[in-house]
Write an enzyme that holds these catalytic residues in place. Structure first.
Site, PDB file in Angstrom:
ATOM      1  N   HIS A  76      39.799  44.906  43.171  1.00 63.17           N
ATOM      2  CA  HIS A  76      40.267  43.580  42.783  1.00 63.17           C
ATOM      3  C   HIS A  76      41.365  43.112  43.732  1.00 63.17           C
ATOM      4  O   HIS A  76      41.367  41.953  44.170  1.00 63.17           O
ATOM      5  CB  HIS A  76      40.782  43.598  41.342  1.00 63.17           C
ATOM      6  CG  HIS A  76      41.384  42.307  40.901  1.00 63.17           C
ATOM      7  ND1 HIS A  76      40.655  41.141  40.777  1.00 63.17           N
ATOM      8  CD2 HIS A  76      42.664  41.989  40.588  1.00 63.17           C
ATOM      9  CE1 HIS A  76      41.466  40.160  40.393  1.00 63.17           C
ATOM     10  NE2 HIS A  76      42.690  40.650  40.273  1.00 63.17           N
ATOM     11  N   ASP A  79      39.843  42.078  46.960  1.00 67.24           N
ATOM     12  CA  ASP A  79      39.149  40.801  46.774  1.00 67.24           C
ATOM     13  C   ASP A  79      40.147  39.639  46.804  1.00 67.24           C
ATOM     14  O   ASP A  79      39.903  38.608  47.443  1.00 67.24           O
ATOM     15  CB  ASP A  79      38.381  40.816  45.458  1.00 67.24           C
ATOM     16  CG  ASP A  79      37.650  39.513  45.199  1.00 67.24           C
ATOM     17  OD1 ASP A  79      36.843  39.101  46.063  1.00 67.24           O
ATOM     18  OD2 ASP A  79      37.891  38.904  44.138  1.00 67.24           O
TER      19      ASP A  79
END
Length: 106
Positions: A76, A79
Site C-alpha cells: 500500500h 502504491d
C-alpha cells in the site's frame, strides 16, 4: 510495531501530504495564481522526498543482504508513493495548461 510497519507508515504519511499539496496546486492554478501553485508543488516535493528516502532505506537494506519481507502495508505504501508521483506529473501539466489558457484569455 516493527520497523517495516513504521517505515511503511512514514512513506504513507509523507506521500499523502505530498499528494495533497499537488492537488492543491492544481486548484490554485485553476484560479490563476501560478506562483503559489508552483510553491505548492515545491512543498509537495519536500514531503515526497521524505517518503522516497524511507523507501530507499528499505531497498538499501535488501541490497545489503537483509531480507525485507513485503506485506500488504508495504505494498500500500509503495502504491501511494507511485500515485503521488503520477499526481505530480498531472499537476505540472494542469498548471501549464492553465497558464496557456490565462495567456490566451488576455
Amino acid at each position: 510495531m516493527d520497523n517495516l510497519e513504521l517505515v511503511s507508515f512514514q512513506i504513507i504519511s509523507a506521500v499523502g501530504v505530498a499528494k495533497s499539496s499537488y492537488i492543491e496546486a492544481m486548484k490554485i492554478a485553476e484560479k490563476g495564481d501560478f506562483d503559489l501553485a508552483k510553491a505548492k508543488i515545491k512543498e509537495g516535493d519536500q514531503e515526497f522526498v521524505k517518503g522516497h528516502e524511507a523507501h530507499a532505506g528499505l531497498i538499501q537494506k535488501e541490497a545489503n543482504g537483509e531480507k525485507v519481507v513485503p506485506n500488504i502495508l508495504l505494498m500500500h505504501a509503495e502504491d501511494q508513493l507511485m500515485s503521488a508521483e503520477t499526481i505530480k506529473m498531472m499537476a505540472l501539466e494542469i498548471i501549464k495548461l492553465n497558464q496557456r489558457l490565462y495567456s490566451l484569455e488576455k
